[in-house]
Design a protein around this motif. Structure first.
Motif, PDB file in Angstrom:
ATOM      1  N   CYS A  34       0.835  -1.192   0.000  1.00 56.58           N
ATOM      2  CA  CYS A  34       0.000   0.000   0.000  1.00 56.58           C
ATOM      3  C   CYS A  34       0.872   1.246   0.000  1.00 56.58           C
ATOM      4  O   CYS A  34       2.096   1.173   0.141  1.00 56.58           O
ATOM      5  CB  CYS A  34      -0.938   0.017   1.217  1.00 56.58           C
ATOM      6  SG  CYS A  34      -0.086   0.230   2.792  1.00 56.58           S
ATOM      7  N   ARG A  35       0.211   2.379  -0.150  1.00 53.22           N
ATOM      8  CA  ARG A  35       0.900   3.662  -0.069  1.00 53.22           C
ATOM      9  C   ARG A  35       0.071   4.632   0.757  1.00 53.22           C
ATOM     10  O   ARG A  35      -1.134   4.421   0.969  1.00 53.22           O
ATOM     11  CB  ARG A  35       1.164   4.238  -1.462  1.00 53.22           C
ATOM     12  CG  ARG A  35      -0.092   4.689  -2.218  1.00 53.22           C
ATOM     13  CD  ARG A  35       0.271   5.237  -3.594  1.00 53.22           C
ATOM     14  NE  ARG A  35       0.739   4.169  -4.461  1.00 53.22           N
ATOM     15  CZ  ARG A  35       1.821   4.247  -5.240  1.00 53.22           C
ATOM     16  NH1 ARG A  35       2.540   5.350  -5.245  1.00 53.22           N
ATOM     17  NH2 ARG A  35       2.175   3.245  -6.013  1.00 53.22           N
ATOM     18  N   TYR A  36       0.715   5.695   1.228  1.00 52.36           N
ATOM     19  CA  TYR A  36       0.050   6.743   1.994  1.00 52.36           C
ATOM     20  C   TYR A  36       0.287   8.081   1.308  1.00 52.36           C
ATOM     21  O   TYR A  36       1.380   8.329   0.795  1.00 52.36           O
ATOM     22  CB  TYR A  36       0.611   6.817   3.421  1.00 52.36           C
ATOM     23  CG  TYR A  36       0.320   5.611   4.272  1.00 52.36           C
ATOM     24  CD1 TYR A  36      -0.734   5.611   5.178  1.00 52.36           C
ATOM     25  CD2 TYR A  36       1.107   4.465   4.183  1.00 52.36           C
ATOM     26  CE1 TYR A  36      -1.000   4.501   5.968  1.00 52.36           C
ATOM     27  CE2 TYR A  36       0.845   3.345   4.963  1.00 52.36           C
ATOM     28  CZ  TYR A  36      -0.209   3.381   5.855  1.00 52.36           C
ATOM     29  OH  TYR A  36      -0.479   2.280   6.623  1.00 52.36           O
ATOM     30  N   PHE A  54       5.417   4.453   1.629  1.00 54.47           N
ATOM     31  CA  PHE A  54       5.233   3.192   0.906  1.00 54.47           C
ATOM     32  C   PHE A  54       5.491   2.017   1.853  1.00 54.47           C
ATOM     33  O   PHE A  54       6.472   2.007   2.599  1.00 54.47           O
ATOM     34  CB  PHE A  54       6.178   3.135  -0.297  1.00 54.47           C
ATOM     35  CG  PHE A  54       6.105   4.369  -1.151  1.00 54.47           C
ATOM     36  CD1 PHE A  54       5.102   4.521  -2.089  1.00 54.47           C
ATOM     37  CD2 PHE A  54       7.022   5.404  -0.972  1.00 54.47           C
ATOM     38  CE1 PHE A  54       5.011   5.676  -2.856  1.00 54.47           C
ATOM     39  CE2 PHE A  54       6.947   6.560  -1.730  1.00 54.47           C
ATOM     40  CZ  PHE A  54       5.948   6.707  -2.678  1.00 54.47           C
ATOM     41  N   TYR A  55       4.599   1.021   1.780  1.00 54.42           N
ATOM     42  CA  TYR A  55       4.637  -0.087   2.741  1.00 54.42           C
ATOM     43  C   TYR A  55       4.491  -1.415   2.024  1.00 54.42           C
ATOM     44  O   TYR A  55       3.701  -1.555   1.079  1.00 54.42           O
ATOM     45  CB  TYR A  55       3.492   0.092   3.742  1.00 54.42           C
ATOM     46  CG  TYR A  55       3.239  -1.075   4.676  1.00 54.42           C
ATOM     47  CD1 TYR A  55       3.865  -1.147   5.921  1.00 54.42           C
ATOM     48  CD2 TYR A  55       2.344  -2.097   4.332  1.00 54.42           C
ATOM     49  CE1 TYR A  55       3.608  -2.206   6.792  1.00 54.42           C
ATOM     50  CE2 TYR A  55       2.090  -3.154   5.197  1.00 54.42           C
ATOM     51  CZ  TYR A  55       2.723  -3.202   6.431  1.00 54.42           C
ATOM     52  OH  TYR A  55       2.474  -4.252   7.282  1.00 54.42           O
ATOM     53  N   SER A  82       5.672 -12.486  10.335  1.00 56.46           N
ATOM     54  CA  SER A  82       5.307 -11.433   9.382  1.00 56.46           C
ATOM     55  C   SER A  82       6.407 -10.380   9.399  1.00 56.46           C
ATOM     56  O   SER A  82       6.736  -9.842  10.457  1.00 56.46           O
ATOM     57  CB  SER A  82       3.981 -10.771   9.760  1.00 56.46           C
ATOM     58  OG  SER A  82       2.943 -11.719   9.879  1.00 56.46           O
ATOM     59  N   ALA A  83       6.989 -10.088   8.239  1.00 55.22           N
ATOM     60  CA  ALA A  83       8.014  -9.050   8.123  1.00 55.22           C
ATOM     61  C   ALA A  83       7.425  -7.858   7.376  1.00 55.22           C
ATOM     62  O   ALA A  83       6.607  -8.033   6.466  1.00 55.22           O
ATOM     63  CB  ALA A  83       9.236  -9.593   7.390  1.00 55.22           C
ATOM     64  N   TYR A  84       7.836  -6.651   7.750  1.00 55.50           N
ATOM     65  CA  TYR A  84       7.259  -5.469   7.119  1.00 55.50           C
ATOM     66  C   TYR A  84       8.297  -4.356   6.945  1.00 55.50           C
ATOM     67  O   TYR A  84       9.331  -4.316   7.629  1.00 55.50           O
ATOM     68  CB  TYR A  84       6.053  -4.958   7.906  1.00 55.50           C
ATOM     69  CG  TYR A  84       6.303  -4.667   9.371  1.00 55.50           C
ATOM     70  CD1 TYR A  84       6.648  -3.392   9.814  1.00 55.50           C
ATOM     71  CD2 TYR A  84       6.176  -5.678  10.324  1.00 55.50           C
ATOM     72  CE1 TYR A  84       6.868  -3.134  11.161  1.00 55.50           C
ATOM     73  CE2 TYR A  84       6.391  -5.431  11.673  1.00 55.50           C
ATOM     74  CZ  TYR A  84       6.740  -4.150  12.080  1.00 55.50           C
ATOM     75  OH  TYR A  84       6.964  -3.905  13.402  1.00 55.50           O
ATOM     76  N   PHE A  85       7.999  -3.455   6.004  1.00 58.42           N
ATOM     77  CA  PHE A  85       8.906  -2.378   5.620  1.00 58.42           C
ATOM     78  C   PHE A  85       8.070  -1.162   5.245  1.00 58.42           C
ATOM     79  O   PHE A  85       7.098  -1.268   4.502  1.00 58.42           O
ATOM     80  CB  PHE A  85       9.750  -2.833   4.422  1.00 58.42           C
ATOM     81  CG  PHE A  85      10.563  -1.760   3.757  1.00 58.42           C
ATOM     82  CD1 PHE A  85      11.902  -1.576   4.077  1.00 58.42           C
ATOM     83  CD2 PHE A  85      10.007  -0.943   2.772  1.00 58.42           C
ATOM     84  CE1 PHE A  85      12.655  -0.592   3.447  1.00 58.42           C
ATOM     85  CE2 PHE A  85      10.752   0.041   2.143  1.00 58.42           C
ATOM     86  CZ  PHE A  85      12.092   0.213   2.479  1.00 58.42           C
ATOM     87  N   PHE A  86       8.465   0.013   5.766  1.00 58.01           N
ATOM     88  CA  PHE A  86       7.803   1.266   5.431  1.00 58.01           C
ATOM     89  C   PHE A  86       8.863   2.328   5.195  1.00 58.01           C
ATOM     90  O   PHE A  86       9.832   2.440   5.960  1.00 58.01           O
ATOM     91  CB  PHE A  86       6.874   1.715   6.562  1.00 58.01           C
ATOM     92  CG  PHE A  86       6.358   3.126   6.400  1.00 58.01           C
ATOM     93  CD1 PHE A  86       5.220   3.379   5.650  1.00 58.01           C
ATOM     94  CD2 PHE A  86       7.021   4.194   6.984  1.00 58.01           C
ATOM     95  CE1 PHE A  86       4.747   4.674   5.487  1.00 58.01           C
ATOM     96  CE2 PHE A  86       6.568   5.489   6.829  1.00 58.01           C
ATOM     97  CZ  PHE A  86       5.425   5.737   6.081  1.00 58.01           C
ATOM     98  N   LEU A  87       8.663   3.110   4.141  1.00 56.78           N
ATOM     99  CA  LEU A  87       9.604   4.186   3.837  1.00 56.78           C
ATOM    100  C   LEU A  87       8.845   5.408   3.337  1.00 56.78           C
ATOM    101  O   LEU A  87       7.987   5.305   2.451  1.00 56.78           O
ATOM    102  CB  LEU A  87      10.607   3.740   2.773  1.00 56.78           C
ATOM    103  CG  LEU A  87      11.613   4.797   2.293  1.00 56.78           C
ATOM    104  CD1 LEU A  87      12.569   5.182   3.426  1.00 56.78           C
ATOM    105  CD2 LEU A  87      12.391   4.298   1.082  1.00 56.78           C
ATOM    106  N   SER A  88       9.156   6.555   3.910  1.00 54.73           N
ATOM    107  CA  SER A  88       8.685   7.841   3.395  1.00 54.73           C
ATOM    108  C   SER A  88       9.929   8.674   3.115  1.00 54.73           C
ATOM    109  O   SER A  88      10.442   9.362   4.015  1.00 54.73           O
ATOM    110  CB  SER A  88       7.771   8.547   4.407  1.00 54.73           C
ATOM    111  OG  SER A  88       7.298   9.775   3.877  1.00 54.73           O
ATOM    112  N   PRO A  89      10.447   8.612   1.890  1.00 55.40           N
ATOM    113  CA  PRO A  89      11.717   9.281   1.573  1.00 55.40           C
ATOM    114  C   PRO A  89      11.699  10.783   1.843  1.00 55.40           C
ATOM    115  O   PRO A  89      12.656  11.328   2.421  1.00 55.40           O
ATOM    116  CB  PRO A  89      11.905   8.981   0.084  1.00 55.40           C
ATOM    117  CG  PRO A  89      11.095   7.761  -0.173  1.00 55.40           C
ATOM    118  CD  PRO A  89       9.911   7.885   0.728  1.00 55.40           C
TER     119      PRO A  89
END
Length: 413
Positions: A139-141, A150-151, A163-170
């Motif tokens: 998904c995205r925000y 972005f997730y 469960s592994a997860y990643f989020f980035l807001s450059p």
């Protein structure tokens, strides 16, 4: 001894095995337990109570529940991979912290961001879908300042579930990675989910390194007696080794005769000296008291927080998602739950779970392991297979290419 038999032996004369726990009655019996939040309680009708009673008859104290198939009426209509996005709901709290010179303020804001991830929850006592191995959620925000986040999350293991997860807001210089390893146990009148794992938060515009925060445990009380109630319990720890900042928050569970629900109490330390205190209810109101200046700041108040202030994820329409993406994978179950058609939901759930078991069985027969698409296991932790560019201006396009590679660009919903 089988718990169900023990309960039946104590039923009044004339009672039968058809007696249902938590059956939906009227009057005072319909009220949630004193001091609890109605949103954290559930009442079961006669049919639901019978199903729960049948399920309970199979359980033993201390039994691992990872292989137990729960009825659909206790399910929240989304996958655990999506539920993790609740922690991205208040990401804007972290915006601009690269310009904050006080490390104590930066630590406080990171802890505030984390704590506010818990008040987003379904009504009643519900659990999300157990992700199948290889399942993904993307998904995205879009934020009020015109930037994006972005997730991606992936079920990298099924037994044990991870469960592994990643989020980035450059543009906002925020990186969040982590993993969740839930372990559920039957305790008699309650079910405990031990939430092993951690959140690793990085403020990319600073030299702070990772802020590492653990998770509280979850409890569903009143499985056999009383009303079903959801609680968080135990203590979480937060630490940033580079800055010397640390903190802990105790999620207090209600005592049998005293106390109240959802209370938290914590502290923040700088070089082992307590400089701040956290108090309130994680579900409704949280405050932080700065002991150095004697000032109190409200972290969260549900009476004044509007839905517009909450960041919501957007996804590609289901028809443009891959078959193993959460919303598409569980779409039949979700439609059944929302329509109140538990039979349809159960049939769809059985298909998803059977397919997952077939894939796992094939791997076992071939002596192979699942090849994770987005994450790899290194140094005892799961890490994203994404190399962050030194120039963050390049990261926005790079991370989208990585998450949505070979996926047609469609309008998100």
């Amino acid at each position: 001894m089988n718990i169900f038999r023990g309960i039946q032996a104590r039923l009044p004369s004339g009672s039968s095995g058809s007696t249902t726990p938590n059956s939906n009655g009227s009057g005072a019996d319909d009220r949630p337990p004193e001091g609890s939040d109605p949103d954290d309680t559930s009442l079961l009708d006669e049919k639901q109570g019978s199903i729960v009673l049948s399920l309970i008859s199979q359980l033993r104290i201390g039994m691992d529940l990872s292989k137990i198939a729960f009825p659909t009426f206790v399910l929240e209509p989304r996958s655990m991979l999506e539920r993790i996005t609740d922690f991205m709901t208040h990401t804007e709290i972290l915006f601009g912290l690269e310009n904050e010179s006080d490390k104590a303020v930066r630590f406080e804001r990171v802890l505030q961001y984390y704590m506010l991830g818990w008040h987003i929850r379904p009504k009643g006592v519900k659990k999300p879908y157990n992700p199948t191995i290889g399942e993904i959620f993307r998904c995205r925000y879009t934020y009020t300042n015109g930037t994006e986040g972005f997730y991606v999350a992936e079920q990298v293991s099924h037994h044990p579930p991870v469960s592994a997860y990643f989020f980035l807001s450059p543009a906002n210089k925020i990186l969040v990675v982590g993993e969740l390893r839930p372990k559920s146990r039957f305790l008699g009148n309650s079910v405990q989910t031990i939430m092993d794992g951690e959140n690793r938060i990085t403020l990319l515009g600073t030299d702070d390194g990772e802020y590492i925060i653990s998770l509280p445990n979850m409890f569903a009380r009143g499985i056999l007696f009383g009303k079903l109630v959801f609680e968080l319990g135990d203590t979480i720890d937060a630490i940033n080794e580079k800055t010397g900042m640390s903190g802990s928050v105790e999620f207090k569970t209600k005592g049998f005769f005293s106390g109240t629900y959802n209370v938290v109490k914590g502290q923040v330390q700088q070089d082992r000296e307590t400089i701040g205190e956290i108090s309130g209810k994680w579900s409704h109101h949280l405050e932080y008291k700065d002991l150095k200046f004697g000032k109190t700041r409200v972290w969260f108040d549900d009476a004044t927080t509007t839905s517009e202030e909450l960041s919501r994820p957007t996804c590609h329409p289901e028809e443009h998602q891959e078959p193993n993406e959460s919303r598409r994978l569980w779409s039949g179950v979700t439609r059944g739950i929302r329509a109140g058609d538990q039979n349809a939901a159960q049939e769809a759930k059985t298909i998803v779970e059977d397919n997952g078991r077939k894939y796992a069985r094939t791997l076992d027969e071939q002596g192979a392991t699942h090849n994770s698409r987005f994450f790899e296991f290194r140094g005892g932790k799961w890490h994203a297979k994404f190399v962050l560019p030194e120039n963050l201006e390049e990261a926005k396009s790079k991370v989208q290419e990585w998450i949505w590679a070979d996926t047609p660009v469609k309008k998100a919903t």
